[in-house]
Design an enzyme around this catalytic site. Sequence first.
Site, PDB file in Angstrom:
ATOM      1  NE  ARG A  50      -1.598  53.044  29.480  1.00  0.00           N
ATOM      2  CZ  ARG A  50      -2.273  51.706  29.702  1.00  0.00           C
ATOM      3  NH1 ARG A  50      -2.841  51.851  31.079  1.00  0.00           N
ATOM      4  NH2 ARG A  50      -2.416  50.878  28.839  1.00  0.00           N
ATOM      5  CE  LYS A  80     -14.064  53.400   2.265  1.00  0.00           C
ATOM      6  NZ  LYS A  80     -14.721  54.735   2.280  1.00  0.00           N
ATOM      7  NE  ARG A 101      -0.123  54.822  20.367  1.00  0.00           N
ATOM      8  CZ  ARG A 101       0.017  54.152  21.848  1.00  0.00           C
ATOM      9  NH1 ARG A 101      -0.759  53.184  22.134  1.00  0.00           N
ATOM     10  NH2 ARG A 101       0.599  54.985  22.446  1.00  0.00           N
ATOM     11  CG  HIS A 129       4.780  56.915  23.276  1.00  0.00           C
ATOM     12  ND1 HIS A 129       3.899  57.926  23.069  1.00  0.00           N
ATOM     13  CD2 HIS A 129       4.020  55.750  23.772  1.00  0.00           C
ATOM     14  CE1 HIS A 129       2.629  57.760  23.795  1.00  0.00           C
ATOM     15  NE2 HIS A 129       2.656  56.397  23.997  1.00  0.00           N
TER      16      HIS A 129
END
Length: 304
Positions: A50, A80, A101, A129
């Site tokens: 979402r 890396k 995120r 969030h």
Amino acid sequence: MEIKHVIKSQQFTPEILFDLFKRADELRKNSDEILKGKVLATLFYEPSTRTRLSFESAMLKMGGNIISTENAKEFSSAIKGESIEDSIRVISSYVDVIVLRHYEEGTAEKASKVSKVPIINAGDGKGQHPTQALLDVYTIYREIGRLDNLKIVMTGDLASGRTIRSLCYLLSKFKGNEIIFISPDSLKIGQDIKDYLLRKKVEFNEETDLNKILPEVDVIYMTRIQKERICSEDYEKSKGKYVINSDNLNLIKSNSIIMHPLPHVEEINLPIDIEENDKRVAYFRQAENGLYIRMALLDLILKD
Ligand code: CP
């Protein structure tokens, strides 16, 4: 008020929230090409359906462009050994806004210190969030018509649930709300949130019997037991403990709503088409609202 980076939900005043709701309602009807020429990067180190796709759709619907790495942990130069600071420093010279995120709490804030463009926290580990909380309060406002004097039950993984944390912070900005927390013993709400609610004089309780509480509340906010964040022993003990299904659905008031940030697993055991016949089932409308509130947020942050 100017918002540059979006790191935590405490940043949003009621005034900004209502401005965002109004703008989201407008953009739902007509989005034009107001962000033509702007570029958004979605940089996701944890899975998402979402949040990433609604931000990308939001940008495209407003005439902007996107660049994306959906599995940055493996398919960016993080593999890396590149630091998040170096990655952000570079990417921020390619785009106008970064939606990030990450699996570690505090990463969005760390990124904001080195970025040349706004960082939007799309979830940082067990932290916050904030854009989920925006769409949650937008949904409550659209469905119930107010953000104060609400009785809300929150269930599931309250210990590491970042959506719960961000929503508690936003609900604390409005008077008369009462929050009831129901969770398995090992996944109780953290002391930091309880202390915050005490400081903000928000009434809260911890209960164990969901069916006893269901008839009393305006909002049932279900969350998933997060298998990926807890040990398998806790997961097995907790899954399926608190569920909404056809047996207890009838306990819920006709004007209350069932919300869930999604994805859901066994904590909601209702057929997908129930949404069409039962207006209390609000979680798919909630997910759709995410598109419009994220359009409004991008408009607020990127407008010249
Ligand atoms: N609610 C939410 O954040 O969903 P995704 O993990 O699919 O983005």
